[in-house]
Design a protein around this motif. Structure first.
Motif, PDB file in Angstrom:
ATOM      1  N   ILE A 174      -7.324  10.714 -25.546  1.00 37.85           N
ATOM      2  CA  ILE A 174      -8.287   9.947 -26.348  1.00 37.85           C
ATOM      3  C   ILE A 174      -9.574  10.753 -26.535  1.00 37.85           C
ATOM      4  CG2 ILE A 174      -9.793   7.908 -26.306  1.00 37.85           C
ATOM      5  CD1 ILE A 174      -7.359   6.427 -24.986  1.00 37.85           C
ATOM      6  N   LEU A 175     -10.065  11.373 -25.470  1.00 38.74           N
ATOM      7  CA  LEU A 175     -11.273  12.196 -25.562  1.00 38.74           C
ATOM      8  C   LEU A 175     -11.095  13.299 -26.601  1.00 38.74           C
ATOM      9  CD1 LEU A 175     -14.047  13.305 -24.476  1.00 38.74           C
ATOM     10  CD2 LEU A 175     -12.652  14.700 -22.929  1.00 38.74           C
ATOM     11  N   ILE A 176     -10.008  14.035 -26.494  1.00 43.99           N
ATOM     12  CA  ILE A 176      -9.782  15.164 -27.399  1.00 43.99           C
ATOM     13  C   ILE A 176      -9.608  14.693 -28.835  1.00 43.99           C
ATOM     14  CG2 ILE A 176      -8.137  17.010 -27.976  1.00 43.99           C
ATOM     15  CD1 ILE A 176      -7.790  17.362 -24.898  1.00 43.99           C
ATOM     16  N   THR A 177      -8.858  13.623 -29.016  1.00 42.37           N
ATOM     17  CA  THR A 177      -8.590  13.099 -30.358  1.00 42.37           C
ATOM     18  C   THR A 177      -9.844  12.534 -31.019  1.00 42.37           C
ATOM     19  OG1 THR A 177      -6.334  12.554 -29.691  1.00 42.37           O
ATOM     20  CG2 THR A 177      -7.160  11.479 -31.667  1.00 42.37           C
ATOM     21  N   ASP A 193     -12.360  18.143 -33.452  1.00 44.34           N
ATOM     22  CA  ASP A 193     -11.536  18.351 -34.642  1.00 44.34           C
ATOM     23  C   ASP A 193     -10.163  18.906 -34.297  1.00 44.34           C
ATOM     24  OD1 ASP A 193     -13.610  17.492 -36.260  1.00 44.34           O
ATOM     25  OD2 ASP A 193     -14.365  19.518 -36.613  1.00 44.34           O
ATOM     26  N   SER A 194     -10.060  19.596 -33.165  1.00 50.33           N
ATOM     27  CA  SER A 194      -8.786  20.180 -32.758  1.00 50.33           C
ATOM     28  C   SER A 194      -8.780  20.369 -31.243  1.00 50.33           C
ATOM     29  CB  SER A 194      -8.578  21.531 -33.438  1.00 50.33           C
ATOM     30  OG  SER A 194      -9.487  22.478 -32.913  1.00 50.33           O
ATOM     31  N   SER A 249     -12.554  25.129 -26.156  1.00 50.71           N
ATOM     32  CA  SER A 249     -13.732  26.006 -26.259  1.00 50.71           C
ATOM     33  C   SER A 249     -14.995  25.305 -25.784  1.00 50.71           C
ATOM     34  CB  SER A 249     -13.919  26.479 -27.699  1.00 50.71           C
ATOM     35  OG  SER A 249     -12.855  27.296 -28.085  1.00 50.71           O
ATOM     36  N   PHE A 250     -15.128  24.015 -26.089  1.00 49.86           N
ATOM     37  CA  PHE A 250     -16.297  23.238 -25.678  1.00 49.86           C
ATOM     38  C   PHE A 250     -16.413  23.206 -24.153  1.00 49.86           C
ATOM     39  CE2 PHE A 250     -18.296  19.260 -24.371  1.00 49.86           C
ATOM     40  CZ  PHE A 250     -19.493  19.299 -25.072  1.00 49.86           C
ATOM     41  N   PHE A 251     -15.293  23.010 -23.469  1.00 51.74           N
ATOM     42  CA  PHE A 251     -15.326  22.899 -22.008  1.00 51.74           C
ATOM     43  C   PHE A 251     -15.274  24.246 -21.308  1.00 51.74           C
ATOM     44  CE2 PHE A 251     -14.022  18.620 -23.274  1.00 51.74           C
ATOM     45  CZ  PHE A 251     -15.006  17.906 -22.616  1.00 51.74           C
ATOM     46  N   ASP A 252     -14.975  25.314 -22.035  1.00 44.18           N
ATOM     47  CA  ASP A 252     -14.967  26.672 -21.481  1.00 44.18           C
ATOM     48  C   ASP A 252     -16.412  27.185 -21.477  1.00 44.18           C
ATOM     49  OD1 ASP A 252     -14.395  29.238 -20.671  1.00 44.18           O
ATOM     50  OD2 ASP A 252     -13.589  29.862 -22.613  1.00 44.18           O
ATOM     51  N   LEU A 284      -1.151  19.551 -23.167  1.00 43.68           N
ATOM     52  CA  LEU A 284      -1.314  18.639 -24.293  1.00 43.68           C
ATOM     53  C   LEU A 284       0.038  18.198 -24.856  1.00 43.68           C
ATOM     54  CD1 LEU A 284      -4.313  20.230 -26.206  1.00 43.68           C
ATOM     55  CD2 LEU A 284      -4.323  18.255 -24.660  1.00 43.68           C
ATOM     56  N   GLU A 285       1.000  19.093 -24.850  1.00 46.01           N
ATOM     57  CA  GLU A 285       2.335  18.720 -25.323  1.00 46.01           C
ATOM     58  C   GLU A 285       2.923  17.622 -24.455  1.00 46.01           C
ATOM     59  OE1 GLU A 285       4.753  22.257 -25.589  1.00 46.01           O
ATOM     60  OE2 GLU A 285       3.374  23.171 -27.034  1.00 46.01           O
ATOM     61  N   GLU A 286       2.729  17.730 -23.130  1.00 49.33           N
ATOM     62  CA  GLU A 286       3.218  16.697 -22.228  1.00 49.33           C
ATOM     63  C   GLU A 286       2.489  15.378 -22.464  1.00 49.33           C
ATOM     64  OE1 GLU A 286       3.030  15.606 -17.548  1.00 49.33           O
ATOM     65  OE2 GLU A 286       3.748  17.630 -18.022  1.00 49.33           O
ATOM     66  N   ILE A 287       1.189  15.462 -22.686  1.00 54.57           N
ATOM     67  CA  ILE A 287       0.389  14.259 -22.932  1.00 54.57           C
ATOM     68  C   ILE A 287       0.892  13.521 -24.161  1.00 54.57           C
ATOM     69  CG2 ILE A 287      -1.903  13.453 -23.656  1.00 54.57           C
ATOM     70  CD1 ILE A 287      -3.067  15.639 -21.826  1.00 54.57           C
ATOM     71  N   SER A 288       1.221  14.253 -25.209  1.00 47.42           N
ATOM     72  CA  SER A 288       1.572  13.597 -26.477  1.00 47.42           C
ATOM     73  C   SER A 288       3.042  13.188 -26.571  1.00 47.42           C
ATOM     74  CB  SER A 288       1.189  14.495 -27.654  1.00 47.42           C
ATOM     75  OG  SER A 288       1.786  15.760 -27.544  1.00 47.42           O
TER      76      SER A 288
END
Length: 89
Positions: A13-16, A20-21, A27-30, A84-88
């Motif tokens: 939910i946070l990422i979505t 935007d991607s 990159s934001f959290f890196d 992310l693949e596992e999450i989705s």
């Protein structure tokens, strides 16, 4: 729904909702720009995903343990994509 599933859903939910991607989220959290997420950077992601401070350290360790395929203690972009693949699913 298991606790793991609930946590992964909050991350999704946070990422979505806020990026935007997935790559922009990564990159934001890196924070240090090394193209990998450290335990502290993952804790920041979990905080933004509204994961309780009480379990944030445990969850960040478990995420690294579960998705760090090369064993360096960090989550690379490709490892992040696998998560992310596992999450989705």
């Amino acid at each position: 729904m298991s606790t793991k599933d609930q946590i992964l859903k909050k991350i999704e939910i946070l990422i979505t909702n806020h990026f935007d991607s997935p790559q922009k989220a990564f990159s934001f959290f890196d924070n240090d720009g090394d193209k990998q997420l450290s335990k502290s950077e993952i804790k920041n992601l979990l905080q933004e995903a509204e994961i309780s401070g009480f379990i944030r350290g445990i969850v960040s360790s478990k995420l690294i343990e579960g998705y760090d395929k090369d064993g360096d203690g960090l989550i690379s972009w490709s490892e992040f994509q696998l998560a992310l693949e596992e999450i989705s699913e």
